[in-house]
Design an enzyme around this catalytic site. Structure first.
Site, PDB file in Angstrom:
ATOM      1  CB  CYS A  63      70.823  52.066  63.850  1.00  0.00           C
ATOM      2  SG  CYS A  63      71.912  51.266  65.515  1.00  0.00           S
ATOM      3  CB  CYS A 117      70.186  52.715  68.108  1.00  0.00           C
ATOM      4  SG  CYS A 117      71.315  52.148  67.494  1.00  0.00           S
ATOM      5  CG  ASP A 141      34.976  80.833  71.214  1.00  0.00           C
ATOM      6  OD1 ASP A 141      33.938  81.769  71.601  1.00  0.00           O
ATOM      7  OD2 ASP A 141      34.203  79.956  71.612  1.00  0.00           O
TER       8      ASP A 141
END
Length: 712
Positions: A26, A23, A404
């Protein structure tokens, strides 16, 4: 000298892959533990890519000790790891969860027979709590010892509190549901991380190389630049290189996202991870395994997933203050009503414990990273490199896109269409002089004139005193005479108004046909008109239509070409605003003006000539990133194929990601608020709390994974 050596050691940076993250909390804890190690100056965990960067001196043993609370294992970034898939029944945490579930079920079945408070069901509940919550309690008690309050701390206090006030059954149920949700969260994050791991498996780990007249198979790490790689039909290329023998169709979908194979022959560049479909190829290796295009893509994707998006930065700041507030609120609810209003201690302590459970910020913390990891991984698999969560979010909010012209809306390979002599010189003479002048120029239009002279097999005289006139043309001495070649603007400065008026109608006629006109002449007269046209890409019109259809309000073409040519091409592809005759600084100014007017503007260019405009735009998007280091480095987003077709997909994916992040954050906060309001009538139970917390975490994770389904 000694101090200098020590400083060098401290600044040493090492990157390791991490196995075992479950997780985000952690991962954050591991980062803090590593930072606290002696000899470590700084550390940064990339949860999405499961990596840690360590600045300073630390052994793998020390780092693994810092991650012992999660049983983390570390490997040097470049070390090849063979991960054996562990079956469900061999995972200790899953075995504990199953045993816990069995004990809980048995306790439920016998509680009516013996009574809720009988020692037998209570013992079964207690065993279920201890076995199912073993790893949770280990982390929770360690956190309590140093007064660190995270998800594990809150859950540990809540479960022990439930047992203390006699709610053994609910405590055991909370443990079981928490273990299930943790397993589902791990599965979901692994699913999201597959976006990267699938990229890592694209290129083969071995290749056939010709050495001393023999074809031998060796690991890619042992291949050196200059080695000749033998690639048979049906094989993937293991390294980037240049074809020295053979012709074949190459499927580049893994790198550029293009589904149609491209024909490659001697002299063409090929990339690791692409598939040789037909002929036998001999390829000279041009890059080491660490520098191949696919290696750079993987590195950039991993770095991108580590970069915090604005919404994630907000969530991190919010969570920092949110958890202590929940602890204080839970304490207040448990203590204040019994102390001052005569409330029942058991009932209000129970409500306080439920607040601890519902208050876990799991769903909120995971809401953003899972969406960003998934979206960036999905984009990379489709040939689009998004270089960070911030650029993903900004691309989703674009209202205008500037392009461009040359090489973006057009093919970028102009050809000479007309050559009109104006004086006594023949067409061949004019072309020979023009090509001689343009030999030293880097402009795309110059290459069209040189190519035309080569096709006509004209001899080119020597050139002297060559110089470039920025944004207008060039001049040089050829056969002792000074000549100029450049735009009509250049000759408006050189020649009198009367001399220009005679050729103005011819120039305008060619320009209205969508051609760029250059004039060859001296400081006294124009000698020839040379018209050059750049072919519009077949896909450009379709892409512009798709962008307007998905809500991009303005599309703007910024080009150095003359206004008539710009308008002819712009109208052909459906651009809303057309600006021609712009120097690089004018393009930059145009982007600034668009931003001042309140537009969030993207700029699409080749990553080199348009660098200032790309850098100034809200999002800079480079075309043709495959094999182009500059495009990969300068742009916020790189379209790996030299084609605009990926642009609508990128905008669509970014908008979907932005939408899902907002949904996740709103849902995470709303579900907490609703659950907390249930405290007022005393309706909040541990059951509701665990479903509100873990259910929310699972829902936001699965919602984030929906981004895997966004297709090109």
């Amino acid at each position: 000298m000694k101090t200098s050596e020590n400083t060098q050691q401290l600044e040493k940076k090492s990157v390791y892959r991490v196995q075992g993250f479950t997780c985000t909390n952690c991962a954050a804890q591991f980062e803090q533990n590593v930072k606290a190690l002696p000899g470590v100056k700084d550390a940064k965990v990339n949860f999405g890519a499961s990596k840690i960067s360590v600045e300073g001196e630390a052994t793998i043993e020390e780092l693994e000790k810092a991650g012992a609370f999660e049983n983390l294992r570390l490997f040097p970034e470049k070390q090849r790891i063979v991960v054996e898939k562990e079956s469900f029944w061999k995972k200790t945490t899953n075995i504990r969860t199953v045993i816990s579930a069995v004990l809980l079920l048995v306790a439920w079945l016998i509680r009516d027979q013996y009574g809720e408070e009988h020692w037998l069901p209570v013992s079964l509940y207690a065993a279920s709590i201890l076995i199912g919550g073993f790893s949770l309690f280990l982390k929770g008690f360690k956190n309590l010892a140093v007064l660190r309050f995270d998800m594990n701390t809150l859950m540990t206090v809540a479960i022990i509190g439930a047992a203390t006030i006699g709610e053994w059954g609910e405590g055991a149920t909370v443990v079981f549901l928490f273990a299930i949700s943790e397993a589902l969260e791990r599965y979901s994050m692994e699913k999201a991380r597959q976006s990267i791991s699938s990229l890592m498996d694209i290129a083969p780990k071995e290749a056939t190389v010709r050495k001393n007249g023999q074809d031998i198979q060796i690991p890619v790490e042992d291949i050196q630049i200059g080695d000749i790689m033998i690639v048979k039909p049906g094989q993937k290329l293991a390294m980037d290189g240049e074809i020295v023998k053979g012709t074949s169709s190459i499927n580049q979908a893994a790198i550029t996202g293009e589904s149609i194979p491209v024909t490659k022959s001697v002299g063409d560049e090929v990339f690791a991870g692409t598939l040789n479909e037909e002929g036998l190829l001999e390829v000279k290796v041009t890059k080491t395994v660490e520098d191949t295009t696919i290696a750079k893509i993987i590195h950039l994707v991993e770095e991108a997933q580590a970069e915090r998006a604005p919404s994630q930065a907000f969530v991190d700041r919010f969570a920092k203050y949110y958890t202590p507030m929940i602890m204080l609120l839970a304490l207040g609810v448990a203590v204040i009503p019994p102390l001052f209003f005569g409330g029942d201690w058991n009932a209000w302590v129970y409500e306080g414990l439920a607040i601890l459970v519902v208050g876990c910020p799991c769903a909120l913390v995971v809401s953003t990273p899972v969406a960003i990891v998934t979206a960036i991984g999905n984009a990379a698999r489709n040939g689009v490199l998004i270089k960070g969560g911030i650029h993903l979010e900004e691309a989703g909010s674009l209202s205008a896109i500037a392009f461009d012209k040359t090489g973006t809306l057009t093919r970028g390979v102009p050809v000479v269409t007309d050559l009109i002599p104006l004086q006594s010189h023949s067409a061949d003479e004019c072309l020979s002089i023009a090509a001689t002048l343009e030999k030293g120029s880097q402009h795309p239009l110059a290459s069209a004139i040189v190519r035309k002279a080569e096709e006509e097999e004209l001899s080119l005289p020597d050139v002297e005193d060559f110089s470039s006139i920025t944004g207008k043309g060039v001049k040089a001495t050829v056969n002792s005479s000074e000549y100029y070649i450049g735009s009509p603007r250049l000759f408006e400065e050189l020649l009198s108004i009367g001399r220009m008026k005679g050729i103005q109608s011819q120039i305008e006629k060619l320009q209205h046909e969508g051609k760029t006109v250059m004039i060859l002449g001296t400081s006294e007269q124009a000698l020839a008109l040379i018209a050059v046209a750049d072919e519009v890409r077949e896909t450009s019109k379709d892409v512009i239509q798709k962008l307007h259809a998905i809500g991009i309000k303005k599309t703007i073409m910024l080009t150095g070409d003359n206004k008539a040519t710009a308008h002819a091409i712009g109208e052909k592809v459906g651009i809303t605003d057309i600006k021609g005759e712009l120097l690089p600084q004018d393009k930059l100014e145009a982007i600034k003006q668009l931003k001042k007017s309140g537009q969030r503007v993207g700029m699409v260019g080749d990553g080199v000539n348009d660098a200032p405009a790309l850098a100034t735009a809200t999002v800079g998007i480079a075309m043709g990133g495959a094999g182009t280091d500059t495009a990969l480095e300068t742009a916020d987003i790189a379209l790996m194929a030299d084609d605009l077709e990926k642009l609508p997909f990128t905008i669509k994916l970014s908008r979907k990601a932005l939408q899902i992040i907002k949904q996740n954050i709103t849902f995470s906060l709303a579900i907490k608020l609703i659950a907390l309001l249930l405290v007022v009538p005393g309706w909040l139970t541990l059951w509701i709390a665990i479903f509100a917390d873990m259910g929310a975490t699972l829902i936001v994770t699965l919602n984030g994974l929906r981004l895997l389904r966004v297709r090109d």
